[in-house]
Motif scaffolding. Sequence first.
Motif, PDB file in Angstrom:
ATOM      1  N   UNK A  41       0.841  -1.207   0.000  1.00 42.55           N
ATOM      2  CA  UNK A  41       0.000   0.000   0.000  1.00 42.55           C
ATOM      3  C   UNK A  41       0.868   1.247   0.000  1.00 42.55           C
ATOM      4  N   UNK A  42       1.947   1.220   0.786  1.00 45.07           N
ATOM      5  CA  UNK A  42       2.831   2.386   0.895  1.00 45.07           C
ATOM      6  C   UNK A  42       3.500   2.740  -0.431  1.00 45.07           C
ATOM      7  N   UNK A  43       3.660   1.756  -1.317  1.00 49.98           N
ATOM      8  CA  UNK A  43       4.270   2.030  -2.621  1.00 49.98           C
ATOM      9  C   UNK A  43       3.438   3.014  -3.440  1.00 49.98           C
ATOM     10  N   UNK A  70       1.692   5.630  -2.277  1.00 49.91           N
ATOM     11  CA  UNK A  70       1.555   6.971  -1.700  1.00 49.91           C
ATOM     12  C   UNK A  70       2.873   7.729  -1.804  1.00 49.91           C
ATOM     13  N   UNK A  71       2.781   8.978  -2.207  1.00 51.34           N
ATOM     14  CA  UNK A  71       3.971   9.796  -2.427  1.00 51.34           C
ATOM     15  C   UNK A  71       4.805   9.941  -1.157  1.00 51.34           C
ATOM     16  N   UNK A  72       4.134  10.129  -0.043  1.00 56.46           N
ATOM     17  CA  UNK A  72       4.863  10.391   1.206  1.00 56.46           C
ATOM     18  C   UNK A  72       5.454   9.135   1.835  1.00 56.46           C
ATOM     19  N   UNK A  73       5.081   7.948   1.349  1.00 60.89           N
ATOM     20  CA  UNK A  73       5.575   6.710   1.967  1.00 60.89           C
ATOM     21  C   UNK A  73       6.352   5.804   1.009  1.00 60.89           C
ATOM     22  N   UNK A 124       9.130   5.991  -0.446  1.00 66.94           N
ATOM     23  CA  UNK A 124      10.581   5.906  -0.271  1.00 66.94           C
ATOM     24  C   UNK A 124      10.986   5.339   1.089  1.00 66.94           C
ATOM     25  N   UNK A 125      10.025   4.819   1.833  1.00 66.81           N
ATOM     26  CA  UNK A 125      10.361   4.191   3.100  1.00 66.81           C
ATOM     27  C   UNK A 125      11.121   2.887   2.870  1.00 66.81           C
ATOM     28  N   UNK A 126      11.678   2.360   3.942  1.00 69.75           N
ATOM     29  CA  UNK A 126      12.599   1.224   3.831  1.00 69.75           C
ATOM     30  C   UNK A 126      11.997   0.018   3.118  1.00 69.75           C
ATOM     31  N   UNK A 127      10.771  -0.370   3.468  1.00 65.58           N
ATOM     32  CA  UNK A 127      10.168  -1.571   2.884  1.00 65.58           C
ATOM     33  C   UNK A 127       9.633  -1.351   1.464  1.00 65.58           C
ATOM     34  N   UNK A 128       8.801  -0.340   1.203  1.00 64.93           N
ATOM     35  CA  UNK A 128       8.307  -0.163  -0.173  1.00 64.93           C
ATOM     36  C   UNK A 128       9.411   0.162  -1.176  1.00 64.93           C
ATOM     37  N   UNK A 129      10.490   0.800  -0.729  1.00 68.73           N
ATOM     38  CA  UNK A 129      11.581   1.128  -1.652  1.00 68.73           C
ATOM     39  C   UNK A 129      12.513  -0.052  -1.889  1.00 68.73           C
ATOM     40  N   UNK A 147      -3.235  11.186  -1.448  1.00 68.96           N
ATOM     41  CA  UNK A 147      -2.404  10.015  -1.165  1.00 68.96           C
ATOM     42  C   UNK A 147      -3.255   8.832  -0.720  1.00 68.96           C
ATOM     43  N   UNK A 148      -4.191   9.091   0.182  1.00 71.02           N
ATOM     44  CA  UNK A 148      -5.044   8.010   0.682  1.00 71.02           C
ATOM     45  C   UNK A 148      -5.918   7.450  -0.438  1.00 71.02           C
ATOM     46  N   UNK A 149      -6.377   8.319  -1.317  1.00 66.22           N
ATOM     47  CA  UNK A 149      -7.204   7.866  -2.427  1.00 66.22           C
ATOM     48  C   UNK A 149      -6.393   6.997  -3.389  1.00 66.22           C
ATOM     49  N   UNK A 150      -5.131   7.396  -3.620  1.00 67.90           N
ATOM     50  CA  UNK A 150      -4.263   6.624  -4.518  1.00 67.90           C
ATOM     51  C   UNK A 150      -3.976   5.238  -3.962  1.00 67.90           C
ATOM     52  N   UNK A 151      -3.891   5.145  -2.631  1.00 63.79           N
ATOM     53  CA  UNK A 151      -3.602   3.861  -1.992  1.00 63.79           C
ATOM     54  C   UNK A 151      -4.869   3.088  -1.651  1.00 63.79           C
ATOM     55  N   UNK A 152      -6.049   3.636  -2.024  1.00 69.47           N
ATOM     56  CA  UNK A 152      -7.346   3.003  -1.757  1.00 69.47           C
ATOM     57  C   UNK A 152      -7.613   2.827  -0.261  1.00 69.47           C
ATOM     58  N   UNK A 153      -7.078   3.753   0.543  1.00 72.01           N
ATOM     59  CA  UNK A 153      -7.364   3.755   1.982  1.00 72.01           C
ATOM     60  C   UNK A 153      -8.617   4.585   2.209  1.00 72.01           C
ATOM     61  N   UNK A 154      -9.561   4.003   2.920  1.00 72.02           N
ATOM     62  CA  UNK A 154     -10.858   4.655   3.112  1.00 72.02           C
ATOM     63  C   UNK A 154     -10.770   5.687   4.247  1.00 72.02           C
ATOM     64  N   UNK A 155     -11.018   6.944   3.911  1.00 77.84           N
ATOM     65  CA  UNK A 155     -11.034   8.004   4.919  1.00 77.84           C
ATOM     66  C   UNK A 155     -12.276   8.872   4.688  1.00 77.84           C
ATOM     67  N   UNK A 156     -12.786   9.464   5.757  1.00 78.75           N
ATOM     68  CA  UNK A 156     -14.044  10.226   5.670  1.00 78.75           C
ATOM     69  C   UNK A 156     -13.993  11.435   4.736  1.00 78.75           C
TER      70      UNK A 156
END
Length: 607
Positions: A386-388, A390-393, A395-400, A508-517
């Motif tokens: 999922x983190x792959x 989102x722009x802000x996540x 480049x984190x250790x696991x998705x990168x 970002x949340x929409x791109x990762x399909x994370x449901x937010x209000x």
Amino acid sequence: MKLILSLTIFLTYLLIILGGLVHNTGSALSCPDWPLCYGELVNTTSQGSFLEQMHRVIASLIGFFSMGVFIKCRSYKKSHPRLYRFSLATFMLVLFQGGLGLSTFLYKLPTLISTTHLAFSLIFFCCLLSLKNEWKLIFEGNFLSSDDKTALQKTYNPMIRDGIFFSISIVAIQVFLGAVMRHSGAGNICGLGTSIFQCFERETTQILYWSLNPKVQINLVHRYVALLAFVVVVWNGMRVFLMAMRTNTLSKDLRVSILLHSASLIFLIILQAISGAIVSKSNISVFPTTFHLASACLIIWNLWSLRNRVRNLELNLFGEVRHTFVSDVLEITKLRLGTLVVITIAVGIFAAPGNINFFKAILSLVLMTMVVCAATTLNCYIERDVDKNMERTKNRALPSGRMKPGVALFIGYSLLAIALPLLVIFVNWPTMILSLIAAVLYLFAYTPMKLKSEAALFVGAIPGAIPPVMGWTTVTGKIDAMSVALFSILFIWQIPHFLAIAMYHAKDYDAANIKVYPNKIGFSKSKRDIFLYTIILVLVSLSPYWIGFSSVTYRNIASVCGISFLILSSFGFFIKDHDAVLSWARTYFWASIIYLPLLLISLIFFN
């Protein structure tokens, strides 16, 4: 600007030393009134009143300078946001320090407030150093003396920065232990035996390696950590010194600066060890004790300056701060989030009625922090795909791909396997069960639910609200009305806090399909919900007073903070421009980060 920052840094160092001198000479309560002394602006009737007034005057100057720096840096909010954030942090810290200083006076130097006052002084000091470094980085430019950047990129070892990080950490722990020892009266209980590992107990004239007496324990642990700090600082100081000696492509100024800082660091840690031995032999006399504090602050000054210079070098060489295995581990354990969680746990420990051994409290905090870090690490493992997106996540250790998923899985489950049994052995069953419930809900309810329903917000708020209850049960071993009040405050706080995050990270949340209000109900209704939940939060924050646990002072502080927070939440109704709404949501988010610690700290100090 640079001159003002340099002067503020020097005055802050002087203020810390003067604070130590005020305490060591017993001058801390020489003036019975505040801000005047016996009704006078300057009172020289005694050494104590003069020292205390000097401390107040210098603190006021630092406050004015910090406000001026913040006002100046506001103009760089968009062009240089990092500079602005440091200036805002220093301004907020100096206001908080002023409140702690007043509390220290009003409540007659309780150990907790005095120790916290020193700890935040050092945080403020380091923040000022970073602010000055950021200013120089922006306006003074290059750090390399030749175009042979490629050669330096190949030879540079980013593990150097990890060594400095560990040195800062161990010295910070040592200073904290020293502050606890000094303010609790543990400093003069032990003399120096034939070695650093011995406590010559002055009352019984016994030679002790350990004791059931908490003050002896603090004294001896301070010595053991001092030895560890000596080895770590000398080793890493030598590594930095040799790196600078071997690197010819650095600019002369940067090379000389690194060499001087690393060499003086080794000299200062030796001086610190000698002064510590003198303090033990001299029965905490004024000059050696104050000198011991002064040299400790200089060590932190040098370490933090080295950290800034190495960071500058990496930015110049690579255009970014280089990642290492240590930095990646700190990333997946989400240290910043963990810090806020640890604060809420500590609130439960310190607010709970009854006494707890100092080292049991520290051990409890460490074990519960391990559970939090385990949960965040396993969360990073579960959400790596999922983190792959989102722009802000991304480049984190696991998705990168810098860290293999199996490594994160091993770290997460290892932390749980170590922490949970030790919580049962050294703390109690209720605290362990609460820790396990929080981890399970976070990982196996909230995390998968984020991809399916916006209601994950409320499910996720449950494990987020459990930590202060864990701190409470650490001391009391039971859940009662006050622990429920703590849970309620944290539960409600998280809802508008996360709604604000979801608004300015909606894409970002929409791109990762994370449901937010905000993506479901729109920004207008989200602004309404933030306002409504802020009202509920303000009411719930007063519950400790209503159930008779906290004082009128807490009620007043909670009311002022709550009304201010509520006014900010109402601004959203008057903003229509999309970018302005996002800016308001971000401001609300940062305000919530400030509001919660203020509320919880006042709950500890004014219960």
